[in-house]
Design an enzyme around this catalytic site. Structure first.
Site, PDB file in Angstrom:
ATOM      1  N   PRO A  57       0.931  -1.425  -0.027  1.00 46.67           N
ATOM      2  CA  PRO A  57      -0.008   0.097   0.021  1.00 46.67           C
ATOM      3  C   PRO A  57       0.761   1.180  -0.116  1.00 46.67           C
ATOM      4  O   PRO A  57       1.839   1.280   0.585  1.00 46.67           O
ATOM      5  CB  PRO A  57      -0.692  -0.052   1.265  1.00 46.67           C
ATOM      6  CG  PRO A  57      -0.716  -1.512   1.560  1.00 46.67           C
ATOM      7  CD  PRO A  57       0.619  -1.993   1.298  1.00 46.67           C
ATOM      8  N   LYS A  60      -2.387  -5.566   5.583  1.00 48.51           N
ATOM      9  CA  LYS A  60      -1.007  -5.528   5.064  1.00 48.51           C
ATOM     10  C   LYS A  60       0.192  -5.218   6.108  1.00 48.51           C
ATOM     11  O   LYS A  60      -0.204  -4.743   6.956  1.00 48.51           O
ATOM     12  CB  LYS A  60      -0.922  -4.782   3.822  1.00 48.51           C
ATOM     13  CG  LYS A  60      -1.711  -4.708   2.728  1.00 48.51           C
ATOM     14  CD  LYS A  60      -1.492  -5.950   1.911  1.00 48.51           C
ATOM     15  CE  LYS A  60      -2.448  -5.693   0.484  1.00 48.51           C
ATOM     16  NZ  LYS A  60      -2.032  -6.600  -0.335  1.00 48.51           N
ATOM     17  N   ILE A 120      -2.378  -3.181  -4.053  1.00 47.61           N
ATOM     18  CA  ILE A 120      -2.777  -4.279  -4.789  1.00 47.61           C
ATOM     19  C   ILE A 120      -3.661  -5.161  -4.155  1.00 47.61           C
ATOM     20  O   ILE A 120      -3.733  -5.305  -2.712  1.00 47.61           O
ATOM     21  CB  ILE A 120      -1.523  -5.026  -4.992  1.00 47.61           C
ATOM     22  CG1 ILE A 120      -0.636  -4.462  -5.604  1.00 47.61           C
ATOM     23  CG2 ILE A 120      -1.797  -6.369  -5.605  1.00 47.61           C
ATOM     24  CD1 ILE A 120       1.059  -4.825  -5.850  1.00 47.61           C
TER      25      ILE A 120
END
Length: 118
Positions: free
Chosen positions: A2, A33, A65
Site C-alpha cells: 500500500p 497488509k 494491490i
C-alpha cells in the site's frame, strides 16, 4: 504494497508528531497488509480548496494491490480512515476526501524488478 499520500493545507506545526508512522500502522491494520510494506508520504501547508472552500482540509490517496478494488472494500476502508484522519488532524469529515486507486503487481517496481516477480 500500500501507498498512502496525505496532502493537507494544515501547516506542519499543526500536525501531530509521528503522523506518518501513525498512518502507516493504521493502513496496515485497515488494509490487512504488513506495516513493513506500507509507504506513507505527508505533505503539509499546501494551497488547497475543497468543496469551494479554502478552509483547512486534507486529501488522502490510498493505492494498493488487491484490497481497494471494490465499492464494498472501500466503503469499509473509508470509514476507518476517516476515524483516524479526523482524530489526528482535528478536521471534520466534510473537510477530508479519500481517493482509492487499485494497483496491479506489474505497476510497482522494487528491488530492480516489479512486484509480479517477487
Amino acid at each position: 504494497m500500500p501507498f498512502l499520500e496525505l496532502d493537507t493545507s494544515l501547516p506542519a506545526e499543526r500536525l501531530p508528531p509521528g503522523l506518518a508512522l501513525t498512518l502507516c500502522n493504521a493502513a496496515a491494520d485497515i488494509l490487512g497488509k504488513p506495516a513493513d510494506r506500507v509507504s506513507v508520504t505527508v505533505r503539509s501547508g499546501l494551497p488547497m480548496v475543497l468543496s469551494g472552500s479554502a478552509e483547512p482540509c486534507a486529501q488522502l490517496m490510498v493505492s494498493s494491490i488487491g484490497v481497494v478494488g471494490t465499492a464494498e472494500q472501500n466503503q469499509r476502508h473509508s470509514a476507518r480512515f476517516f476515524d483516524v484522519l479526523t482524530a489526528q488532524l482535528g478536521l471534520g469529515p466534510e473537510r477530508i476526501i479519500i481517493r482509492f486507486f487499485p494497483l496491479e503487481p506489474w505497476q510497482i517496481g522494487k528491488n530492480r524488478t516489479v512486484m509480479t516477480f517477487l
